[in-house]
Design a protein around this motif. Structure first.
Motif, PDB file in Angstrom:
ATOM      1  N   ALA A 309     -54.487 -13.846 -22.368  1.00  0.00           N
ATOM      2  CA  ALA A 309     -55.906 -14.203 -22.401  1.00  0.00           C
ATOM      3  C   ALA A 309     -56.334 -14.505 -23.830  1.00  0.00           C
ATOM      4  N   SER A 310     -57.012 -15.619 -23.995  1.00  0.00           N
ATOM      5  CA  SER A 310     -57.447 -16.015 -25.333  1.00  0.00           C
ATOM      6  C   SER A 310     -58.658 -15.191 -25.758  1.00  0.00           C
ATOM      7  N   ASN A 311     -58.819 -15.049 -27.059  1.00  0.00           N
ATOM      8  CA  ASN A 311     -59.976 -14.340 -27.594  1.00  0.00           C
ATOM      9  C   ASN A 311     -61.122 -15.304 -27.822  1.00  0.00           C
ATOM     10  N   ILE A 312     -62.334 -14.776 -27.700  1.00  0.00           N
ATOM     11  CA  ILE A 312     -63.517 -15.549 -28.067  1.00  0.00           C
ATOM     12  C   ILE A 312     -64.308 -14.754 -29.096  1.00  0.00           C
ATOM     13  N   THR A 313     -65.034 -15.456 -29.930  1.00  0.00           N
ATOM     14  CA  THR A 313     -65.909 -14.804 -30.908  1.00  0.00           C
ATOM     15  C   THR A 313     -67.319 -14.785 -30.353  1.00  0.00           C
ATOM     16  N   VAL A 314     -67.874 -13.591 -30.248  1.00  0.00           N
ATOM     17  CA  VAL A 314     -69.227 -13.432 -29.741  1.00  0.00           C
ATOM     18  C   VAL A 314     -70.155 -13.091 -30.904  1.00  0.00           C
ATOM     19  N   ILE A 315     -71.213 -13.869 -31.044  1.00  0.00           N
ATOM     20  CA  ILE A 315     -72.242 -13.593 -32.054  1.00  0.00           C
ATOM     21  C   ILE A 315     -73.281 -12.695 -31.384  1.00  0.00           C
ATOM     22  N   TYR A 316     -73.309 -11.433 -31.805  1.00  0.00           N
ATOM     23  CA  TYR A 316     -74.122 -10.416 -31.134  1.00  0.00           C
ATOM     24  C   TYR A 316     -75.254  -9.979 -32.063  1.00  0.00           C
ATOM     25  N   THR A 317     -76.492 -10.129 -31.578  1.00  0.00           N
ATOM     26  CA  THR A 317     -77.680  -9.801 -32.364  1.00  0.00           C
ATOM     27  C   THR A 317     -78.476  -8.701 -31.673  1.00  0.00           C
ATOM     28  N   ILE A 318     -78.926  -7.719 -32.454  1.00  0.00           N
ATOM     29  CA  ILE A 318     -79.847  -6.706 -31.932  1.00  0.00           C
ATOM     30  C   ILE A 318     -81.176  -6.867 -32.653  1.00  0.00           C
ATOM     31  N   ASN A 319     -82.263  -6.817 -31.888  1.00  0.00           N
ATOM     32  CA  ASN A 319     -83.558  -7.163 -32.466  1.00  0.00           C
ATOM     33  C   ASN A 319     -84.647  -6.239 -31.923  1.00  0.00           C
ATOM     34  N   ASN A 320     -85.402  -5.631 -32.838  1.00  0.00           N
ATOM     35  CA  ASN A 320     -86.574  -4.854 -32.452  1.00  0.00           C
ATOM     36  C   ASN A 320     -87.720  -5.189 -33.388  1.00  0.00           C
ATOM     37  N   GLN A 321     -88.705  -5.880 -32.864  1.00  0.00           N
ATOM     38  CA  GLN A 321     -89.914  -6.197 -33.627  1.00  0.00           C
ATOM     39  C   GLN A 321     -91.158  -5.685 -32.901  1.00  0.00           C
ATOM     40  N   LEU A 322     -90.960  -4.744 -31.974  1.00  0.00           N
ATOM     41  CA  LEU A 322     -92.068  -4.275 -31.144  1.00  0.00           C
ATOM     42  C   LEU A 322     -93.039  -3.421 -31.951  1.00  0.00           C
ATOM     43  N   ARG A 323     -94.310  -3.724 -31.810  1.00  0.00           N
ATOM     44  CA  ARG A 323     -95.333  -2.946 -32.510  1.00  0.00           C
ATOM     45  C   ARG A 323     -95.362  -1.521 -31.977  1.00  0.00           C
ATOM     46  N   GLY A 324     -95.607  -0.593 -32.873  1.00  0.00           N
ATOM     47  CA  GLY A 324     -95.679   0.807 -32.483  1.00  0.00           C
ATOM     48  C   GLY A 324     -94.347   1.514 -32.505  1.00  0.00           C
ATOM     49  N   HIS A 328     -87.980  -1.272 -37.410  1.00  0.00           N
ATOM     50  CA  HIS A 328     -87.821  -2.688 -37.078  1.00  0.00           C
ATOM     51  C   HIS A 328     -86.509  -3.193 -37.673  1.00  0.00           C
ATOM     52  N   PHE A 329     -85.816  -4.050 -36.944  1.00  0.00           N
ATOM     53  CA  PHE A 329     -84.564  -4.607 -37.469  1.00  0.00           C
ATOM     54  C   PHE A 329     -84.198  -5.872 -36.703  1.00  0.00           C
ATOM     55  N   ASN A 330     -83.391  -6.679 -37.352  1.00  0.00           N
ATOM     56  CA  ASN A 330     -82.784  -7.854 -36.731  1.00  0.00           C
ATOM     57  C   ASN A 330     -81.424  -8.016 -37.383  1.00  0.00           C
ATOM     58  N   GLU A 331     -80.381  -7.575 -36.691  1.00  0.00           N
ATOM     59  CA  GLU A 331     -79.040  -7.545 -37.268  1.00  0.00           C
ATOM     60  C   GLU A 331     -78.070  -8.325 -36.378  1.00  0.00           C
ATOM     61  N   THR A 332     -77.147  -9.025 -37.015  1.00  0.00           N
ATOM     62  CA  THR A 332     -76.160  -9.831 -36.288  1.00  0.00           C
ATOM     63  C   THR A 332     -74.759  -9.477 -36.749  1.00  0.00           C
ATOM     64  N   ILE A 333     -73.823  -9.479 -35.799  1.00  0.00           N
ATOM     65  CA  ILE A 333     -72.427  -9.216 -36.116  1.00  0.00           C
ATOM     66  C   ILE A 333     -71.554 -10.131 -35.257  1.00  0.00           C
ATOM     67  N   ASN A 334     -70.443 -10.569 -35.779  1.00  0.00           N
ATOM     68  CA  ASN A 334     -69.479 -11.359 -35.014  1.00  0.00           C
ATOM     69  C   ASN A 334     -68.352 -10.447 -34.559  1.00  0.00           C
ATOM     70  N   VAL A 335     -68.063 -10.463 -33.254  1.00  0.00           N
ATOM     71  CA  VAL A 335     -66.971  -9.646 -32.729  1.00  0.00           C
ATOM     72  C   VAL A 335     -66.019 -10.522 -31.916  1.00  0.00           C
ATOM     73  N   SER A 336     -64.761 -10.171 -31.978  1.00  0.00           N
ATOM     74  CA  SER A 336     -63.735 -10.909 -31.235  1.00  0.00           C
ATOM     75  C   SER A 336     -63.263 -10.072 -30.056  1.00  0.00           C
ATOM     76  N   VAL A 337     -63.376 -10.647 -28.840  1.00  0.00           N
ATOM     77  CA  VAL A 337     -62.957  -9.943 -27.629  1.00  0.00           C
ATOM     78  C   VAL A 337     -62.195 -10.922 -26.733  1.00  0.00           C
ATOM     79  N   LYS A 338     -61.492 -10.403 -25.757  1.00  0.00           N
ATOM     80  CA  LYS A 338     -60.788 -11.231 -24.796  1.00  0.00           C
ATOM     81  C   LYS A 338     -61.790 -12.022 -23.958  1.00  0.00           C
TER      82      LYS A 338
END
Length: 417
Positions: A309-324, A328-338
């Motif tokens: 099975a070939s690997n793919i690169t997934v661009i994964y972002t987590i984002n929290n801009q909710l008031r209250g 707050h953060f907006n972070e991205t990471i590239n991960v390689s998975v099958k």
């Protein structure tokens, strides 16, 4: 004489355990049976050698009567061989039930599950309702194996439920009803009558809660929670204060199936037992083919797993801009998975590479749902949750452990509903 009395007691015990569809019973009209057959085939076709082994699907197949015997064998084999080290209480309970419904000996999985329930406790007296879904499954699975040894665990669990102040969602309430109905029906002879009163009190409270969610068209909660609720209301020894019209519920569900609303394998697995006149209480009573008890062999014709099975690169972002919300953060990471990995694999790889991507999951009727990322947790009172998107398209409500995908961009947004 003693053996005869014991025989009668065991017979009464068995009869109590097989009593299903005691109220509000209804069935699929013959003309609409092809609709039900169609979604069952769709669910069974999701079982492949490369897919995550889903015990809920095997339970549904066994209760309904599988069409695809090769898929049934494959799923049974994979669950028997699976590593249980990282399973939640709910996942382990489902695995025990799936193997029980397949006439397989779960082995030490039962004692491990019992030990986990002895040590389980909610995080707080007001823990969210979803916290109780997995433990309810555990009580049900243990009750079906040995109600006598399960009694202390079930009594402790029932007392915790009485003390909890959070309202149950429909899925959790339905599973509580199924678990405690099993115990209510199988209280060992000679046990304190107070146990029956305890289970009866919790059942009354939860049945009333569920009955208040019955809509005018018969749907209970929403269309996807209705399957479990139908099971629960059909077997509970405590009648709901709001009368349930099972036929109306069945008619509406069949219309929704006709409209194509049930295409996800897990949604089908939840509704299928009710459409076939079965409930999770029938798991120990599935008829097994003679000779079926032996070690299963791998099916001769299955979809072969890719050799490389070939690997793919997934661009994964987590984002929290909710008031209250403090952080707050907006972070991205590239991960390689099958290619074809489930979402859980992406999240685990991101977490392994950066603590910023730490996450937690909660067991639900759909599987594992992501409940917390970077220490920001969903909150039912604030109506907040983590939503996963591929581009602008929502993934199945953050269900992490069974849907394979090949998306290159995944975003987790902390949002409100």
């Amino acid at each position: 004489m003693a053996w005869y009395i014991l025989y009668l007691l065991n017979l009464l015990w068995a009869v109590a355990g097989t009593s299903t569809q005691t109220q509000g019973s209804c069935s699929v009209p013959p003309a609409q049976q092809p609709l039900v057959n169609g979604i069952q085939v769709l669910m069974e076709n999701s079982v492949t050698s490369s897919a995550f082994p889903n015990p809920s699907i095997l339970i549904a197949m066994n209760l309904a009567g599988a069409y695809n015997v090769e898929a049934q064998k494959l799923l049974t084999y994979k669950l028997m061989a699976s590593d249980i080290a990282d399973l939640t209480i709910g996942q382990l309970a489902l695995t025990v039930m799936a193997l029980t419904s397949s006439c397989r000996d779960p082995g030490n999985k039962v004692s491990i599950l019992h030990r986990q329930m002895e040590n389980w406790a909610p995080s707080s007296p007001s823990a969210q309702s979803s916290t109780f879904y997995g433990p309810s499954l555990a009580v049900l699975a243990l009750c079906q194996r040995n109600p006598e040894t399960t009694l202390p665990v079930a009594v402790r669990f029932a007392k915790i439920l009485l003390a909890n102040s959070s309202p149950f969602n429909t899925d959790t309430g339905a599973m509580v009803i199924l678990a405690l109905t099993c115990m209510y029906n199988k209280i060992p002879v000679g046990s304190e009558e107070g146990y029956r009163s305890l289970f009866g009190q919790v059942l009354e409270d939860v049945v009333e809660n569920i009955s208040m969610r019955i809509k005018d068209n018969g749907i209970i909660g929403d269309i996807y929670s209705t399957g479990l609720a139908m099971q629960a209301l059909s077997v509970t020894p405590k009648h709901p204060p709001k009368k349930w019209n099972c036929k109306k519920t069945m008619d509406t569900i069949l219309k929704e199936i006709e409209l194509g609303k049930f295409h996800n394998p897990m949604s089908i697995a939840q509704i299928l037992p009710s459409l076939k006149g079965k409930t999770y209480l029938d798991v120990p009573h599935v008829s097994c083919i003679p000779g079926h008890e032996g070690q299963p062999t791998l099916p001769s014709q299955t979809n072969p797993a890719p050799t490389s099975a070939s690997n793919i690169t997934v661009i994964y972002t987590i984002n929290n801009q909710l008031r209250g919300v403090e952080l707050h953060f907006n972070e991205t990471i590239n991960v390689s998975v099958k290619a074809g990995s489930v979402l859980l694999v992406v999240l685990e790889e991101a977490q392994r590479r950066s603590s910023m991507f730490k996450f937690e999951t909660t067991m639900t009727s759909w599987g594992l749902v992501v409940s917390s990322i970077n220490n920001i947790a969903e909150n039912v009172h604030h109506r907040t949750y983590w939503q996963f998107l591929s581009g602008k398209t929502p993934l199945d409500e953050g269900v992490a452990d069974y849907i394979p995908f090949n998306h290159e961009h995944i975003t987790a947004n902390f949002t409100q509903y």
